[in-house]
Motif scaffolding. Structure first.
Motif, PDB file in Angstrom:
ATOM      1  N   ALA A 138      -4.552 -20.460   1.700  1.00 50.21           N
ATOM      2  CA  ALA A 138      -4.260 -19.969   0.355  1.00 50.21           C
ATOM      3  C   ALA A 138      -5.343 -19.029  -0.161  1.00 50.21           C
ATOM      4  O   ALA A 138      -5.043 -17.975  -0.743  1.00 50.21           O
ATOM      5  CB  ALA A 138      -4.081 -21.151  -0.602  1.00 50.21           C
ATOM      6  N   TYR A 139      -6.610 -19.403   0.038  1.00 51.20           N
ATOM      7  CA  TYR A 139      -7.686 -18.540  -0.446  1.00 51.20           C
ATOM      8  C   TYR A 139      -7.622 -17.173   0.233  1.00 51.20           C
ATOM      9  O   TYR A 139      -7.849 -16.142  -0.406  1.00 51.20           O
ATOM     10  CB  TYR A 139      -9.044 -19.182  -0.198  1.00 51.20           C
ATOM     11  N   GLY A 140      -7.332 -17.172   1.527  1.00 53.97           N
ATOM     12  CA  GLY A 140      -7.226 -15.909   2.241  1.00 53.97           C
ATOM     13  C   GLY A 140      -6.114 -15.038   1.696  1.00 53.97           C
ATOM     14  O   GLY A 140      -6.284 -13.823   1.519  1.00 53.97           O
ATOM     15  N   VAL A 141      -4.960 -15.638   1.409  1.00 51.98           N
ATOM     16  CA  VAL A 141      -3.836 -14.881   0.849  1.00 51.98           C
ATOM     17  C   VAL A 141      -4.221 -14.280  -0.492  1.00 51.98           C
ATOM     18  O   VAL A 141      -3.967 -13.098  -0.766  1.00 51.98           O
ATOM     19  CB  VAL A 141      -2.600 -15.786   0.701  1.00 51.98           C
ATOM     20  N   LEU A 142      -4.861 -15.075  -1.357  1.00 55.48           N
ATOM     21  CA  LEU A 142      -5.270 -14.585  -2.671  1.00 55.48           C
ATOM     22  C   LEU A 142      -6.291 -13.461  -2.545  1.00 55.48           C
ATOM     23  O   LEU A 142      -6.244 -12.475  -3.293  1.00 55.48           O
ATOM     24  CB  LEU A 142      -5.839 -15.732  -3.507  1.00 55.48           C
ATOM     25  N   SER A 143      -7.211 -13.588  -1.607  1.00 57.04           N
ATOM     26  CA  SER A 143      -8.232 -12.554  -1.404  1.00 57.04           C
ATOM     27  C   SER A 143      -7.612 -11.231  -0.987  1.00 57.04           C
ATOM     28  O   SER A 143      -7.937 -10.169  -1.531  1.00 57.04           O
ATOM     29  CB  SER A 143      -9.244 -13.011  -0.346  1.00 57.04           C
TER      30      SER A 143
END
Length: 248
Positions: A138-143
């Motif tokens: 999820a953090y990667g997608v948001l980044s």
């Protein structure tokens, strides 16, 4: 539709270089970002995206099966691929991460040297799209979505002068930022805190010491800074500062 047509026209026709103060000023700003704390942390996230994209691209090119990319809040990342655990393909995949930001910066410098600001923004958008498809947390997608939102906003909504300044800033940042992760890695290696770094993986795969791989990364990064920086400045330096041939 009109915006798409205008973008395509700019990609084909190219744009004139910005004023010299923009080219030099964005280079100084990029250097300050790399040397400071908070701004570097934000920039480090972008560098990590490119780093992992380098691993992923080479993994695919050498025939490995790409499982996914994970980006973490501490600005680290990991790319997982399946295939033979040793051999040239694995070596190339492990090698590709650290040179990726510097090489992309050099590519961007060549594009800017030919007035291809719109082409640069398009390449950056395609890179982010490719990473987004492979991100598995999820953090990667948001980044990646955050970086993409900034890029799309500037490419579609910002005036041409702002687009040019942004393109030069990103290019300088990739060129200069290719060096700092190597310094950070060496510090970690001295403290024994990076046993699974790319350099140490390469050492296990090839028998060549990790310090030598780190030196190779550094030479490549410095070369890209020199060549890319010269390319960016070639259009704005006074003619008297550029090398000229002797008259016959």
């Amino acid at each position: 539709m009109e915006q798409v047509t205008n973008l395509w026209s700019r990609i084909i026709e190219g744009q004139a270089p910005p004023p010299s103060w923009v080219v030099i000023g964005t280079g100084v700003l990029a250097l300050l970002i790399v040397l400071t704390g908070g701004p570097w942390r934000l920039a480090r996230g972008v560098v990590t995206i490119v780093h992992e994209a380098g691993h992923a691209l080479v993994a695919v090119l050498v025939g490995r099966k790409l499982s996914g990319i994970r980006l973490h809040s501490d600005t680290s990342g990991v790319t997982v691929s399946k295939g033979k655990p040793t051999g040239p393909g694995m070596v190339a995949t492990a090698f590709a991460g650290y040179p990726a930001p510097s090489l992309l910066g050099l590519l961007f410098a060549v594009l800017l040297g030919n007035g291809r600001i719109a082409a640069l923004l398009t390449v950056a958008a395609l890179l982010l799209l490719g990473v987004l498809v492979m991100v598995r947390n999820a953090y990667g997608v948001l980044s990646v979505l955050g970086a993409g939102a900034v890029l799309v906003g500037i490419a579609w909504l910002a005036p041409t002068a702002v687009q040019a300044a942004f393109a030069y800033l990103i290019t300088w940042l990739l060129l200069i930022a290719g060096l700092r992760p190597l310094v950070e890695l060496q510090r970690k290696r001295r403290r024994g805190r990076a046993p699974d770094s790319d350099a140490d993986q390469l050492a296990r795969l090839t028998g060549v010491p990790g310090a030598l791989w780190l030196l190779i990364f550094a030479v490549m990064a410095l070369t890209c800074v020199v060549v890319g920086g010269t390319t960016l400045l070639a259009e704005v330096l006074p003619n008297g500062l550029l090398p000229t041939g002797s008259a016959s």
